[in-house]
Enzyme design. Structure first.
Site, PDB file in Angstrom:
ATOM      1  N   GLU A   1      14.510 101.948  31.858  1.00 26.37           N
ATOM      2  CA  GLU A   1      15.192 102.410  30.461  1.00 26.37           C
ATOM      3  C   GLU A   1      14.887 104.272  30.263  1.00 26.37           C
ATOM      4  O   GLU A   1      15.878 104.565  30.256  1.00 26.37           O
ATOM      5  CB  GLU A   1      13.688 101.887  29.603  1.00 26.37           C
ATOM      6  CG  GLU A   1      13.387 100.224  29.037  1.00 26.37           C
ATOM      7  CD  GLU A   1      12.287 100.471  27.774  1.00 26.37           C
ATOM      8  OE1 GLU A   1      11.996 100.651  28.302  1.00 26.37           O
ATOM      9  OE2 GLU A   1      12.367  99.074  27.634  1.00 26.37           O
TER      10      GLU A   1
ATOM     11  N   LYS B   1       7.963  91.461  23.723  1.00 28.95           N
ATOM     12  CA  LYS B   1       8.183  91.841  25.246  1.00 28.95           C
ATOM     13  C   LYS B   1       6.842  92.639  26.100  1.00 28.95           C
ATOM     14  O   LYS B   1       6.939  92.660  27.383  1.00 28.95           O
ATOM     15  CB  LYS B   1       8.620  93.286  24.932  1.00 28.95           C
ATOM     16  CG  LYS B   1       9.633  93.556  25.787  1.00 28.95           C
ATOM     17  CD  LYS B   1      10.229  95.191  25.052  1.00 28.95           C
ATOM     18  CE  LYS B   1      10.523  95.754  26.517  1.00 28.95           C
ATOM     19  NZ  LYS B   1      11.773  96.898  26.251  1.00 28.95           N
TER      20      LYS B   1
END
Length: 441
Positions: free
Chosen positions: A203, A100
């Site tokens: 997020e 990521k």
């Protein structure tokens, strides 16, 4: 005319009654959309259950609700999750993690060289993009989004097994700092796994939704996300049902892995002092790492933890003797919470630098923060919670499992997008294209 209106009214009443009875007595429909959290260190999948209004974070067959974000290439197969993590020490050149960090990001050759120096697997430069060089019967070059797709495919299979039906639609979360390219490449990873992404959600916003902050009267929300490898701090402003990310800061090289490394190094020093040698087998080091992780988790609840690991040591031969010999020992060490906190005291204090930065950039005093939300497994550490509590003079919100906060929020959004009832209050994000994250390394 009056008769027609009466018939129409009766028909509408009958439809409403049928809908009510269906909700009360018929089995609820299965979720149509899944929520995905593709984290740097761990990843999870969840669904919003129609009828009950509850979120179910789906577990694997061993009951684990998070999978390590690790993919390992062998001569026989491509493994993802826990099976891949088991090979991290024995097959390091072909085991990829932290993908990521690279997905959709543009690098100069120097930047990529610096970023990849911490890994044993090979990271290659390809016209500004990162690729990984691995071997599985033949040499392969794989992209970060391909690594992500293997993890998402594993989560997709877990969801399909749990629901008993094929899954094709999902909501996925990304860090608030991700630019348009990084978001698009995350979506591409999902598409490679056979998933249609209906929405990408930040997020911090997902975490705020998990805590129910989209339904209550709060204005300033600080999200502290401390996972295995990174720290992200976000200041959100909530206006009605909309979230605006006002400031971001963090540390890309601070997390649970760093805390583990401090304890691991202490134990290796103890082994060397006690036996005059270090573990000679990669598998022993792997078991020691596992013991360190288990001890860290135990120390969140207990004042001490026992580490007990059999080791094979390469003992130097006496002066003038033959070659070195191997010795089998059972290493035991009791680790206290005070010791663990002492080893990591400076790292724990580093958490406050990005917290202070987002407050400064957001023109906000520490006592003006309405809610402090904790995300990421490392925020379970008592000392970290104490540092945050003492700084703000108030308790952080810990009502949600910090490991699962993001996936719970994404699953709520998935339920909204799938039209599940009882309907939740949706949270919208106000895009802030010019916002940049400050990094403290």
């Amino acid at each position: 005319m009056a008769g027609a209106m009466a018939i129409l009214g009766s028909s509408i009443l009958a439809l409403l009654l049928a809908g009510y009875l269906a909700q009360q007595y018929l089995p609820p429909p299965k979720p149509k959309v899944i929520g995905l959290d593709l984290g740097t260190t761990y990843c999870s999948v969840g669904v919003f259950q129609p009828g009950t209004g509850k979120v179910e974070v789906i577990a694997d067959r061993a009951g684990r609700k998070s999978l390590p974000s690790v993919v390992s290439f062998t001569d026989r197969d491509i493994l993802a999750g826990y099976e891949a993590q088991e090979l991290a020490d024995t097959n390091p050149l072909n085991t990829v993690y932290d993908a990521k960090r690279f997905i959709g990001k543009r690098f100069t050759p120097e930047e990529l060289r610096s970023e990849s120096s911490r890994y044993q697997f090979k990271v290659l430069y390809n016209e500004g993009d990162a690729e990984f060089s691995v071997s599985a019967n033949e040499s392969l070059r794989v992209t970060p989004e391909y690594i992500g797709s293997r993890l998402l495919l594993e989560l997709k299979k877990m969801a399909e097994e749990y629901l008993g039906t094929p899954v094709s639609k999902a909501i996925i979360s990304v860090p608030a700092e991700f630019d348009e390219r990084q978001r698009n490449f995350t979506v591409k990873a999902a598409q490679l796994a056979g998933l249609d992404i209906l929405r990408v959600i930040n997020e911090p916003t997902a975490a705020a939704m998990a805590y129910g902050l989209h339904k209550v009267d709060v204005f300033n929300v600080l999200v502290v996300d401390l996972g295995g490898g990174t720290l992200d701090v976000s200041l959100l402003n909530k206006q009605g049902g909309m979230f605006l990310t006002r400031a971001m800061a963090g540390n890309n090289q601070l997390g649970g892995q760093d805390f583990n490394q401090r304890l691991l190094q202490f134990l290796l020093n103890q082994i060397h002092q006690r036996y005059g040698a270090l573990p000679s087998q990669k598998q022993d080091v792997h078991h020691l790492r596992q013991a360190v992780e288990a001890a860290k988790l135990n120390l969140t609840l207990s004042d001490s933890a026992l580490i007990r690991v059999p080791l094979s040591l390469l003992v130097p031969a006496p002066s003038g003797g033959g070659g070195d010999g191997s010795s089998e020992v059972l290493f035991e060490e009791t680790v206290t919470r005070d010791l663990f906190e002492g080893l990591n005291r400076d790292l724990f204090e580093k958490i406050l630098a990005p917290v202070e930065e987002v407050l400064t950039r957001g023109h906000l005093g520490r006592y003006e923060v309405d809610e402090i939300v904790l995300v990421g497994g490392s925020t379970r550490i008592p000392r970290i919670r104490r540092v945050i509590r003492e700084f703000f003079g108030k308790e952080p919100n810990t009502s949600v499992d910090p490991d699962l906060a993001v996936v719970i929020g994404v699953a709520i959004q998935a339920g909204i997008m799938g039209g599940s009832w009882p309907l939740q209050v949706s949270a919208l994000e106000i895009p802030n294209r010019h916002l940049r994250k400050t990094n403290f390394n």
